[in-house]
Design a protein around this motif. Structure first.
Motif, mmCIF file in Angstrom:
data_model
loop_
_atom_site.group_PDB
_atom_site.id
_atom_site.type_symbol
_atom_site.label_atom_id
_atom_site.label_comp_id
_atom_site.label_asym_id
_atom_site.label_seq_id
_atom_site.Cartn_x
_atom_site.Cartn_y
_atom_site.Cartn_z
ATOM 1 N N PHE A 69 0.842 -1.198 0.096
ATOM 2 C CA PHE A 69 -0.112 -0.053 -0.032
ATOM 3 C C PHE A 69 0.813 1.529 -0.021
ATOM 4 C CE2 PHE A 69 -3.467 -2.573 1.838
ATOM 5 C CZ PHE A 69 -4.336 -2.313 0.802
ATOM 6 N N GLU A 70 1.930 1.225 0.752
ATOM 7 C CA GLU A 70 2.800 2.305 0.714
ATOM 8 C C GLU A 70 3.446 2.744 -0.653
ATOM 9 O OE1 GLU A 70 5.424 1.413 4.101
ATOM 10 O OE2 GLU A 70 3.956 2.372 5.494
ATOM 11 N N ALA A 91 -18.630 -3.455 -1.713
ATOM 12 C CA ALA A 91 -17.658 -2.988 -0.849
ATOM 13 C C ALA A 91 -16.224 -3.689 -1.225
ATOM 14 C CB ALA A 91 -18.084 -3.632 0.601
ATOM 15 N N VAL A 92 -15.392 -3.482 -0.773
ATOM 16 C CA VAL A 92 -14.037 -3.739 -1.206
ATOM 17 C C VAL A 92 -13.043 -4.331 0.066
ATOM 18 C CG1 VAL A 92 -11.837 -3.188 -2.242
ATOM 19 C CG2 VAL A 92 -13.947 -2.202 -3.012
ATOM 20 N N PHE A 93 -12.831 -5.556 0.081
ATOM 21 C CA PHE A 93 -11.580 -6.050 1.082
ATOM 22 C C PHE A 93 -10.360 -5.885 0.283
ATOM 23 C CE2 PHE A 93 -14.924 -9.089 2.753
ATOM 24 C CZ PHE A 93 -14.772 -8.728 4.054
ATOM 25 N N VAL A 94 -9.450 -5.469 1.282
ATOM 26 C CA VAL A 94 -8.067 -5.303 0.686
ATOM 27 C C VAL A 94 -7.101 -6.291 1.672
ATOM 28 C CG1 VAL A 94 -8.479 -3.050 0.085
ATOM 29 C CG2 VAL A 94 -7.785 -3.542 2.346
ATOM 30 N N ASP A 96 -2.660 -6.637 1.752
ATOM 31 C CA ASP A 96 -1.154 -6.422 1.275
ATOM 32 C C ASP A 96 -0.412 -7.441 1.575
ATOM 33 O OD1 ASP A 96 1.389 -5.303 1.784
ATOM 34 O OD2 ASP A 96 0.476 -3.383 1.981
ATOM 35 N N ARG A 114 -14.717 -15.040 0.512
ATOM 36 C CA ARG A 114 -15.742 -13.675 1.099
ATOM 37 C C ARG A 114 -16.266 -12.770 0.102
ATOM 38 N NH1 ARG A 114 -14.967 -12.056 6.339
ATOM 39 N NH2 ARG A 114 -13.603 -13.139 7.701
ATOM 40 N N ARG B 60 -15.799 -11.531 11.603
ATOM 41 C CA ARG B 60 -14.233 -11.413 11.605
ATOM 42 C C ARG B 60 -14.071 -10.775 10.361
ATOM 43 N NH1 ARG B 60 -12.259 -14.712 15.366
ATOM 44 N NH2 ARG B 60 -10.321 -14.203 14.760
ATOM 45 N N ALA B 61 -14.505 -9.690 10.345
ATOM 46 C CA ALA B 61 -14.131 -8.805 9.338
ATOM 47 C C ALA B 61 -14.147 -7.141 10.138
ATOM 48 C CB ALA B 61 -14.878 -8.463 8.146
ATOM 49 N N THR B 78 -3.080 2.548 6.846
ATOM 50 C CA THR B 78 -3.882 1.516 6.323
ATOM 51 C C THR B 78 -3.065 -0.003 6.247
ATOM 52 O OG1 THR B 78 -5.014 2.875 4.612
ATOM 53 C CG2 THR B 78 -4.907 0.368 4.021
ATOM 54 N N LYS B 79 -1.925 0.250 5.943
ATOM 55 C CA LYS B 79 -0.890 -0.760 6.176
ATOM 56 C C LYS B 79 -0.684 -1.391 7.387
ATOM 57 C CE LYS B 79 3.435 -2.460 4.104
ATOM 58 N NZ LYS B 79 3.651 -2.752 2.747
ATOM 59 N N GLN B 82 -4.246 -3.239 8.383
ATOM 60 C CA GLN B 82 -4.253 -4.317 7.632
ATOM 61 C C GLN B 82 -3.514 -5.530 8.236
ATOM 62 O OE1 GLN B 82 -5.530 -6.285 4.883
ATOM 63 N NE2 GLN B 82 -3.356 -6.624 5.231
ATOM 64 N N ARG B 86 -5.072 -8.940 9.979
ATOM 65 C CA ARG B 86 -4.741 -10.205 9.188
ATOM 66 C C ARG B 86 -4.202 -11.232 10.478
ATOM 67 N NH1 ARG B 86 -0.417 -11.395 5.818
ATOM 68 N NH2 ARG B 86 -0.574 -9.350 4.879
ATOM 69 N N ALA B 91 -10.256 -9.910 8.244
ATOM 70 C CA ALA B 91 -10.307 -9.449 7.119
ATOM 71 C C ALA B 91 -10.652 -7.745 6.977
ATOM 72 C CB ALA B 91 -11.279 -9.944 6.051
ATOM 73 N N VAL B 92 -10.214 -7.095 6.213
ATOM 74 C CA VAL B 92 -10.290 -5.534 6.283
ATOM 75 C C VAL B 92 -11.154 -5.015 5.101
ATOM 76 C CG1 VAL B 92 -9.206 -3.357 6.647
ATOM 77 C CG2 VAL B 92 -8.348 -5.387 7.699
ATOM 78 N N PHE B 93 -12.278 -4.561 5.288
ATOM 79 C CA PHE B 93 -13.080 -3.485 4.312
ATOM 80 C C PHE B 93 -12.410 -2.146 4.382
ATOM 81 C CE2 PHE B 93 -16.701 -6.612 4.363
ATOM 82 C CZ PHE B 93 -16.759 -6.765 3.056
#
Lengths: 345, 345
Positions: A69-70, A91-94, A96, A114, B60-61, B78-79, B82, B86, B91-93
Motif C-alpha cells: 500500500f505504501e 464493498a472492497v476487501f483489501v 497487502d 468472502r 471476523r471483518a 492502512t498498512k 491491515q 490479518r 479481513a479488512v474492508f
DNA sequence: ATGAAAGCGCTAACAG
DNA sequence: CTGTTAGCGCTTTCAT
C-alpha cells in the motif's frame, strides 16, 4: 440492527412481503408497498448484507490484493478500485502481501471465500499458483497478464520504447535498464520492449539486473549505472529512480549532464524532486477502475454483452512519456551529449 | 466451494460433528476427529465465513475509513491496520471518503453493517454525525479524539511544541503556522499546542489559515508565508511543506537561509527533496496497529482486561522532531538568523 | 397480491 | 461422544 421481522410487524404484513416490497416493488400492491417502505424508513431498516449474501450466494463485495500500500502506484490503483466498486454498490476487501509472493496464495484464498470477485494487482506468484488460489472466483489481473485470466495493464513495452526513443533523440547510445522484482511481469515486458526498441533505434541496452522497487533499491542501482558506462538509465519505477538521483547527487554525478534518468509510473513525487523526473506515465487510477469494470461484467452475468466477450479479455492502456529535467536540456551546457558513445561502440 | 455436508458424508459423520471437530477438537473423540480432519483436508474444505458470520453474529471483518489513500500518511495507517487485523484473523474492508465529510456517514454505515468493528482515520464529520453513523458497532478513532469513543493519535500538541522549540533555538521569533482542513481535529490540537508553546518560548505565532493538505495547498501557503514576514513556517503536513518548498524555490526565496520550513508526519518523501524536510515524525504504521489492538480488545470481549479499561480509552503516541536541512545550519552562511526579529517586536 | 414454508452453511442447545 | 433439531436474516418457490 432492525430486522425484516420488525418491519413486517410494524407494517402488519409478513416478512416475505417486506422483502418483495423492497426488492421487487412491482410485485406488491401500491398501498402495502407504501406501508412497508414507510415502516422500513421509520425503523431505519437496511437488509443485512451478510444474510443476503448467504441466501443469494453473492456478497456484493470485491477483494483487492496489492504488494504494498505504501507504494504510491498501488495506492492509486486501490483508490480507483475503491471508487468504481462503491459506485456499483460493492464493498472492497483489501490485503497487502508485503511484496511476499509466498504469502499470496493464502491471502488470495482468504479473500476469495468472502467475495464475488477478485482484483489481483501485480501478483508475484507463478501462473499456476495464482490460478490455483483464485479457484473459480471471477478474477481480473492488474499489471500482469496470464493465459486464462482477464487483465488490464499499461503498455509496458511501448513505454520502454518511448523512453529509449526519447533518450536516443537526445543522443544517448548506451542505456542502462534496471528491473524490479524477478517475478514482476511488467518488468519482463519492459525488458522485451527494450530489446526491440534497442534494435530499432540502434542503442545499446545494458541490463543491470533486478533490484528492490523502492528508493533503497535505487541507491544500489546508481552505482551500477556509473560502473556500466551508460549515459542514461531507465529505472523500474519512480521510487527507484528517486533513489538513483539521490545517490548520484551524493557522488557528484550530475543529472542530466553526466547521466540522464527516466522513471516509470509518474507518481506524484516525480515532480517534487530536483531535477524533476522524466517518467513513463501510467493511467494509475484508471487501471483500477477498468479492472473493476471488467470484473463486474463477469460477476453480474456475462449476458450483458450480446455476443459475449472472450473469456480472458486483455486490456492494454496507453502510456505517455513525460519529459522533465532529469533528461532535459541543460541551459548552460547545451544538449547533454553523452561521452559514452565515444568510449564505446 | 465444498460445504460441511460433503465433509460429513466423506467422513461418515454428521455435520455438527464436522463443525465440532474443527472448532472445538477436544469435544470429539480422537479417532473421529482424525477422520474429519483428513476428509476436510482432502476436499480442501474451509468453513464459509459468511455463513459463520450469520450464525455467530461476528463476521471476523473490520472496516477502515480514510480520507485519501493517495495521502502517504493514510497509506501507512492502512498498512498497519491491515497487518494487525490479518494477524488476528480478521479481513479488512476499506473505504476512501475523498476528503468529503458529507459522504462519510453513508460510507461508515455501509461498512458498519458488514463488520465487527470500525477504524475511522481522521473523520471529517462532526462528533454527532460520527457517533450517529457508527451506531453500536465498536469503533476506534485514529488522529481524532471525541467523547464516547476510544482513540489513538499522535501527540500533536507536543509535536508542535517541539517544532517551535527547535525554531526558537535556531533564533526564529516569528513563526507562521498553516493548518489543514477546517474539520481536522489534529489541526486544531496543533494550533492549541502552538499557542502554549509560543508563550513558553516567547515566539510570535502567525496563523495563516486553513489550506488543502496537499502539495497544491503548499503552493498557496508559500506566498502567505512571505507576505507574513515570518522567518519560519510549520506546515500541516509534509505534502503541504513540499509544495511550500517548491514555490519558495520558484520565487527565489532560499530555504533555510531566508525561511525555514517544518513539516508534519515524516512520510517517505520528506527525505527525497532538497533541502530535505525537517518534520515531526508520527509513528504511522503504529497508529494503525494500535487502533486494531484497541478495537479487538472491545470486539473480542472486554473481559480480557480483569479490571476493565475505561469505556473510551485515549492513547497518545509520542512524536519526534527530525531535524533536516530545511531548518538546518547553513555551512557557508552560518546560523540562519532571521531578520524578522529585527523588523518586528 | 400475499402468507407459509423451505433453505443458503453454519453452530449451539439438547438429547441420547 | 455424537446425532438431531433449531435458527441466524434473508429471498424465493409454492400455495392460496
Amino acid at each position: 440492527m432492525t430486522s425484516a421481522r420488525e418491519v413486517a410487524q410494524r407494517a402488519g404484513v409478513s416478512v416475505s412481503t417486506v422483502s418483495r416490497a423492497l426488492q421487487s416493488p412491482e410485485r406488491v400492491s401500491a398501498v402495502t408497498r407504501e406501508r412497508v417502505v414507510r415502516a422500513a424508513r421509520e425503523l431505519g431498516y437496511r437488509p443485512d448484507p451478510v444474510a443476503q449474501g448467504l441466501r443469494l450466494g453473492r456478497t456484493r463485495a470485491l477483494g483487492l490484493l496489492v504488494p504494498d500500500f505504501e507504494n504510491p502506484f498501488f495506492a492509486s490503483v486501490t483508490k480507483g478500485v475503491q471508487a468504481r466498486a462503491r459506485a456499483a454498490g460493492y464493498a472492497v476487501f483489501v490485503a497487502d502481501s508485503d511484496e511476499d509472493g509466498v504469502a499470496e496464495p493464502d491471502l488470495v484464498a482468504g479473500l476469495a471465500e468472502r467475495v464475488d470477485g477478485l482484483v489481483l494487482a501485480s501478483p508475484r506468484s507463478t501462473d499456476r499458483v495464482v490460478l490455483g488460489a483464485v479457484g473459480d472466483v471471477p478474477t481480473v489481473l492488474v499489471s500482469r497478464e496470464m493465459p486464462g485470466l482477464p487483465s488490464v495493464s499499461a503498455d509496458d513495452g511501448d513505454g520502454m520504447a518511448q523512453a529509449l526513443g526519447h533518450l536516443h533523440a537526445l543522443g544517448h547510445r548506451r542505456v542502462a535498464v534496471a528491473t524490479g522484482p524477478e517475478s514482476s511481469w511488467s518488468g519482463a515486458r519492459r525488458l522485451a520492449g527494450a530489446a526491440q526498441a534497442a534494435e530499432r533505434f540502434g542503442v545499446e541496452v545494458v541490463e543491470l539486473g533486478s533490484f528492490a522497487p523502492h528508493f533503497s533499491g535505487g541507491l544500489v542501482v546508481a552505482d551500477h549505472v556509473v560502473a556500466s558506462g551508460a549515459s542514461a538509465l531507465v529505472a523500474f519505477n519512480d521510487l527507484m529512480a528517486l533513489g538513483v538521483l539521490d545517490r548520484l547527487a551524493a557522488r557528484g554525478v550530475r543529472v542530466p549532464q553526466d547521466v540522464s534518468v527516466v522513471g516509470f509510473d509518474d507518481v506524484g513525487v516525480a515532480t517534487l524532486v530536483s531535477p524533476a523526473l522524466t517518467t513513463v506515465r501510467q493511467p494509475l487510477a484508471r487501471l483500477g477502475r477498468t479492472a473493476v469494470d471488467l470484473l463486474l461484467a463477469r460477476v453480474e452475468g456475462t449476458s450483458a454483452e450480446p455476443t459475449g466477450r472472450p473469456q480472458d479479455e486483455v486490456v492494454r492502456l496507453p502510456v505517455e512519456l513525460v519529459s522533465r529535467a532529469s533528461t532535459g536540456v541543460v541551459r548552460e551546457a547545451g544538449l547533454p551529449v553523452p561521452g559514452a558513445s565515444e568510449v564505446h561502440s
